[in-house]
Write an enzyme that holds these catalytic residues in place. Structure first.
Site, PDB file in Angstrom:
ATOM      1  CE  LYS A  55      -0.485   0.322   5.055  1.00 29.84           C
ATOM      2  NZ  LYS A  55      -1.427   0.396   6.191  1.00 29.84           N
ATOM      3  CE1 TYR A 299      11.481  33.118  -1.032  1.00 27.55           C
ATOM      4  CE2 TYR A 299      11.051  30.759  -0.772  1.00 27.55           C
ATOM      5  CZ  TYR A 299      11.148  31.882  -1.573  1.00 27.55           C
ATOM      6  OH  TYR A 299      10.928  31.765  -2.916  1.00 27.55           O
TER       7      TYR A 299
END
EC number: 5.1.1.1
Length: 407
Positions: A55, A299
């Protein structure tokens, strides 16, 4: 293996496409982990089926890459999505391989159930809504009944029938033998990984065995129901939970479920099995350059260079699955040296200090996960820097990233 040479070799794909960031899936490590669990499951009077959980895009490792590597070595393949399970039959048909048992653990719509039945793929019945699907399944004139596993909620509080709902809520299975063929019974543990004392898990096992008695009496299956409740942690530390099949997920990929599981396994098994991480993540630099002392990086100006600093700009970021919460805490590896991630992780970039890892401004290849020389960055370490778990880290690696099988 020289990381830089591998990076150059993998940098260009079909049609000249450039891959600046890619994942390497180690075939030999995956085979090793399968063998380790195969040896574990072979203990006792009767060998048990070894199941691989694929999965979440094979826990982020890539279903297309992992399926061919594990198909021969395991007995059962587990999925959440029906469409992923169907890729097994396509793979088998294309390569002339025998059909493996395939089980869909997740939700299945009636029209999907019809396809699964025709392909001989098992589904999980976890609630009474399946009774509403009986007319559609019957009208489809299936070549064989749909093989189903009954899901018991023994204490996770998620999907599945509680003991109070048995046998009332599962009677529809007994009433439609032309539609359903019960072949298994399963449950999920709620708390095996975070503890070393397994009282809650043992209570779940008691409930599981009680439910099995109810279902066997009600359904009267032609063969004993295949029981499976153990995922990676329980397969390692709870011998009583090793029924006819095990569902091995995270540890198939070489990752321990938790430090508590590792400790418990040492006590239970005496000698820890060696698990080898299957996944590595590499990235070629976009720019390598000097910044003067006092220059800000990234940033928010959250990092300022205390001295002249050679940085490498890596074209990879949180869009690709590198966690933003690791900003200012994580390291990558360059030429076998640890290099700090500077400033904030950006959507498509991160910057690292390579001052002491390289002597010039030529392009470098960084290892974001995996080993380079004597150093390594584990999924556990990166997830720790990001205040999460390694399950989340690997399964959130971008599906767009190129995945390459290596030995």
């Amino acid at each position: 293996m020289n990381v830089e040479e591998v990076g150059v070799g993998l940098g260009v794909g079909p049609g000249g496409a450039v891959y600046s960031s890619w994942l390497e899936v180690s075939a030999s490590h995956l085979r090793h982990n399968v063998a380790a669990f195969r040896a574990l499951e072979s203990t006792g009077p009767t060998p048990r089926a070894l199941g691989a959980v694929l999965k979440g895009n094979a826990y982020g490792h890539g279903l297309a890459q992992v399926l061919p590597l594990v198909h021969e070595g395991v007995d059962v393949l587990y999925f959440i999505a029906p469409q992923d399970a169907l890729t097994v039959r396509t793979h088998e048909s294309a390569h002339g391989l025998p059909a493996r048992q395939v089980v869909v653990l997740g939700a299945v719509a009636p029209e999907e159930a019809i396809v699964l039945a025709r392909e001989g793929i098992d589904a999980v019945v976890a609630d009474r809504s399946w009774a509403d699907a009986v007319p559609a399944l019957r009208a489809a004139k299936l070549p064989r009944p749909l093989r189903v596993h009954v899901h018991i909620d023994t204490g996770l509080g998620r999907e599945g029938f509680t003991l109070d709902q048995l046998p009332r809520e599962t009677q529809f299975l007994a009433d439609a033998p032309d539609v359903f063929e019960p072949v298994g019974v399963l449950s999920h543990f709620a708390n095996t990984e975070d503890v070393t004392e397994q009282a809650y898990a043992l209570a779940q096992l008691d409930a599981f065995e009680t439910a099995l008695g109810h279902l066997t009496a009600q359904l009267k299956p032609a063969k004993p129901l295949q029981r499976h409740i153990a995922a990676s942690a329980a397969a390692l530390v709870l011998p009583r939970a090793r029924f006819e099949a095990a569902r091995v997920g995270i540890s198939l990929y070489g990752l321990w479920p938790s430090p508590e599981t590792r400790l418990s396994a040492r006590l239970v098994l005496g000698e820890l099995p060696v698990l080898k991480p299957v996944l590595s993540w590499r990235c070629k630099s976009q720019v390598v350059k000097w910044l003067p002392a006092g220059a800000y990086v990234g940033y928010g100006c959250t990092y300022r260079c205390p001295e002249p600093t050679r940085i490498a700009v890596l074209p990879v970021g949180y869009y690709d699955g590198y966690p933003r919460l690791a900003s200012g805490k994580a390291h990558v590896l360059v030429n076998g040296r640890r290099c700090a991630v500077l400033g904030r992780v950006m959507m498509n970039h991160l910057m690292v200090d390579v001052t002491r890892a390289t002597s010039d401004e030529r392009p470098i290849t960084a290892t974001l996960l995996g080993r380079d020389g004597e150093e390594s960055v584990s999924a556990e370490s990166l997830s720790g820097w990001a205040q999460t778990i390694h399950y989340e880290l690997v399964t959130r690696l971008g599906a767009h990233l190129r995945r390459v099988v290596v030995e």
